[in-house]
Design a protein around this motif. Structure first.
Motif, short mmCIF file in Angstrom:
data_model
loop_
_atom_site.label_atom_id
_atom_site.label_comp_id
_atom_site.label_asym_id
_atom_site.label_seq_id
_atom_site.Cartn_x
_atom_site.Cartn_y
_atom_site.Cartn_z
N PHE A 113 0.83 -1.21 0.00
CA PHE A 113 0.00 0.00 0.00
C PHE A 113 0.86 1.26 0.00
O PHE A 113 0.62 2.18 -0.78
CB PHE A 113 -0.93 -0.01 1.23
N PHE A 114 1.89 1.31 0.85
CA PHE A 114 2.77 2.49 0.91
C PHE A 114 3.54 2.68 -0.38
O PHE A 114 3.71 3.81 -0.85
CB PHE A 114 3.72 2.40 2.10
N LEU A 115 4.01 1.60 -1.01
CA LEU A 115 4.70 1.72 -2.30
C LEU A 115 3.77 2.26 -3.36
O LEU A 115 4.16 3.11 -4.17
CB LEU A 115 5.28 0.37 -2.71
N THR A 116 2.53 1.79 -3.36
CA THR A 116 1.54 2.30 -4.33
C THR A 116 1.30 3.80 -4.12
O THR A 116 1.24 4.57 -5.08
CB THR A 116 0.21 1.53 -4.18
N VAL A 162 3.39 6.00 -2.72
CA VAL A 162 4.60 6.74 -3.07
C VAL A 162 4.73 6.86 -4.58
O VAL A 162 4.98 7.95 -5.12
CB VAL A 162 5.85 6.08 -2.45
N PHE A 163 4.56 5.76 -5.33
CA PHE A 163 4.66 5.82 -6.78
C PHE A 163 3.55 6.66 -7.39
O PHE A 163 3.76 7.41 -8.34
CB PHE A 163 4.65 4.42 -7.39
N GLY A 164 2.36 6.58 -6.83
CA GLY A 164 1.25 7.40 -7.32
C GLY A 164 1.51 8.88 -7.10
O GLY A 164 1.25 9.70 -7.97
N ALA A 165 2.02 9.23 -5.93
CA ALA A 165 2.31 10.64 -5.64
C ALA A 165 3.42 11.17 -6.55
O ALA A 165 3.35 12.30 -7.03
CB ALA A 165 2.71 10.80 -4.17
N GLN A 166 4.42 10.34 -6.81
CA GLN A 166 5.52 10.76 -7.68
C GLN A 166 5.01 10.97 -9.11
O GLN A 166 5.35 11.96 -9.76
CB GLN A 166 6.62 9.71 -7.66
N THR A 167 4.19 10.06 -9.58
CA THR A 167 3.62 10.20 -10.93
C THR A 167 2.74 11.45 -11.00
O THR A 167 2.80 12.19 -11.99
CB THR A 167 2.80 8.94 -11.28
N TYR A 168 1.95 11.68 -9.98
CA TYR A 168 1.09 12.87 -9.95
C TYR A 168 1.92 14.14 -10.00
O TYR A 168 1.60 15.08 -10.73
CB TYR A 168 0.22 12.84 -8.69
N ARG A 169 3.02 14.19 -9.23
CA ARG A 169 3.90 15.36 -9.25
C ARG A 169 4.47 15.62 -10.64
O ARG A 169 4.55 16.76 -11.09
CB ARG A 169 5.05 15.16 -8.25
N GLN A 170 4.88 14.55 -11.32
CA GLN A 170 5.44 14.70 -12.66
C GLN A 170 4.39 15.20 -13.65
O GLN A 170 4.67 16.06 -14.49
CB GLN A 170 6.02 13.38 -13.14
#
Length: 158
Positions: free
Chosen positions: A23-26, A28-36
């Protein structure tokens, strides 16, 4: 037969830990993609704002003789007269910024008091002939044609 509660509890904790880590990895990756995605969208919006602002200023003040291209202090200046007031909106590059100031037409520029339109390392104004111009920035190129002279052609003066 009695089950050993210790192994069962550890197994449950390991499985719950794996789900929590996933859940935490999902997240983190989602937040990073959203930022980009947001950063890319912001860059695109800034590029569009820079070019559309210039064409909007020209079109709003499209009267005969209102738009002129000047060379002041070694830089190109797009001067857009404000009716018959004797004042003009002047768009030019100051450092890595595209700025505008409002002052007397033909007077010196006021870069310290100018408003920033956007960031650009390139600013060129090309006269394409007739009433057509191109403004080039590092965000792209905007073309515009002055229509005011065409609206007055063929009219009889009273």
């Amino acid at each position: 037969m009695k089950r050993d509660g210790g192994l069962s509890g550890i197994y449950t904790m390991v499985v719950a830990g794996l789900f929590l880590a996933g859940f935490f990895l999902t997240v983190v990756f989602g937040a990073q993609t959203y930022r980009q995605i947001v950063a890319g969208q912001t860059r695109n919006n800034q590029a569009r704002v820079l070019l559309s602002y210039i064409s909007t200023c020209v079109r709003l003040n499209d009267t005969p003789g209102a738009v002129s291209v000047l060379e002041e202090e070694g830089r190109p200046v797009l001067s857009i007269a404000d009716g018959d007031t004797g004042f003009a909106l002047r768009i030019y590059q100051e450092g890595d910024r595209l700025v505008e100031d409002y002052g007397e037409a033909g007077a010196e520029l006021y870069p310290a008091d100018a408003q920033t339109i956007g960031e650009t390392k390139v600013f060129r104004i090309e006269e394409l002939g007739g009433d057509a111009y191109a403004v080039v920035t590092d965000a792209g190129r905007v073309l515009f044609c002055l229509r005011s002279d065409k609206r007055t052609e063929g009219r009889a003066d009273d």
